[in-house]
Design a protein around this motif. Structure first.
Motif: not given
Ligand code: 1HE
Length: 248
Positions: A60-77
């Motif tokens: 609930k704390e993320r905006d669209a840009g942060q959400g995209m980077h968050h998804s990319r961090s999952w991809h890396v992991a």
């Protein structure tokens, strides 16, 4: 370490092993820095469930840009799991849902016990998969089944999950970790180049046009068989010192 097998345990049982940023970073770091003696790995979850997916309290704390980077961090992991140095076996029980199913899909072999169930509640929560699920889950069960799961909230039980392809092994409740360890220990005795070919070359060959795939296969085949380890193993069989293939 259990011998040559690295055992990685998700340890947030109070939150059903929901994957918050810290846990995703820890997974990334573990798989990017496996000890050199590791020849295979097992992932499992503490408590009643394998993993409840994304920690929704952080969403609930993320905006669209942060959400995209968050998804990319999952991809890396999760790429670190899938494309790391060793084959990974996932032991599944209880909830294998959302991001937990995405994590399981990034491993190479899934062993589920009878308590396992699979769902992608992202659809009903108004979001979408973000941990590589749209790439990996259709490879296991097909696009039509994944679409149905997300549109309707369908839940697969352990038996159905094995039938449709989530898990390659279905075992009695409480025994998934033991079976996963047994398989990983067996995998750890393979020639390392064979394991590399199966985890790095085969998935790419499967996505190449056939003509490219045949060439990649020939290159990988030549490299693997040239290794001293392969020559020693073939020689052992010809000398009658290696196990025969036994009828199942
Ligand atoms: C959580 C989470 C979570 C549990 N994020 N806190 N995933 C979901 O939509 C699945 C949501 N979870 C569930 O449906 C259920 O928790 C379970 C079926 C997994 C387990 O049920 P149960 O009865 O054993 O546990 P519980 O009582 O629901 O949960 C225990 C606690 O864990 C409770 O917190 P508490 O402080 O009240 O004790 C729950 O709030 C907490 N908890 N799951 C945060 N997921 C990269 S994109 C990926 C997108 C997704 O993964 S979306 C799918 C998210």
């Amino acid at each position: 370490m259990h011998g040559a097998v690295a055992v990685v345990r998700l340890c947030r049982p109070a939150k059903r092993n929901a994957l918050n940023d810290a846990l995703i970073e820890a997974l990334r770091d573990v798989f990017q820095n496996l000890p050199p003696e590791a020849r295979a790995a097992v992932i499992h979850g503490e408590g009643q469930h394998f993993c409840a997916g994304l920690d929704l309290s952080e969403l609930k704390e993320r905006d669209a840009g942060q959400g995209m980077h968050h998804s990319r961090s999952w991809h890396v992991a999760l790429n670190a799991v899938e494309q790391g140095p060793v084959p990974v076996v996932c032991a599944l029980h209880g909830a294998v849902v959302g991001g937990g199913l995405e994590l399981a899909s990034a491993s190479h072999i899934r062993v589920a016990d009878e308590s396992a169930f699979y769902a992608l509640p992202e659809g009903t929560r108004g979001i979408f998969v973000g941990g590589g699920g749209s790439v990996r889950v259709p490879k296991l069960i097909g696009t039509a089944r994944m679409t149905d799961m997300m549109l309707t909230g369908r839940v697969y039980d352990a038996q159905e999950g094995e039938r449709v392809g989530f898990a390659q092994y279905l075992v009695p409740t409480g025994t998934a970790l033991a079976k996963a360890l047994e398989l990983a220990q067996r995998i750890a005795t393979n020639a390392p180049l064979t394991n590399f070919a199966l985890t790095h070359a085969l998935p790419r060959i499967a996505e190449q046009p056939a003509d490219h795939g045949f060439l990649t296969e020939a290159l990988m085949c030549a490299i693997a068989q040239a290794a001293p380890e392969a020559k020693a193993r073939v020689r052992a069989f010809l000398d009658g010192k290696a196990a025969k293939v036994q009828k199942a």
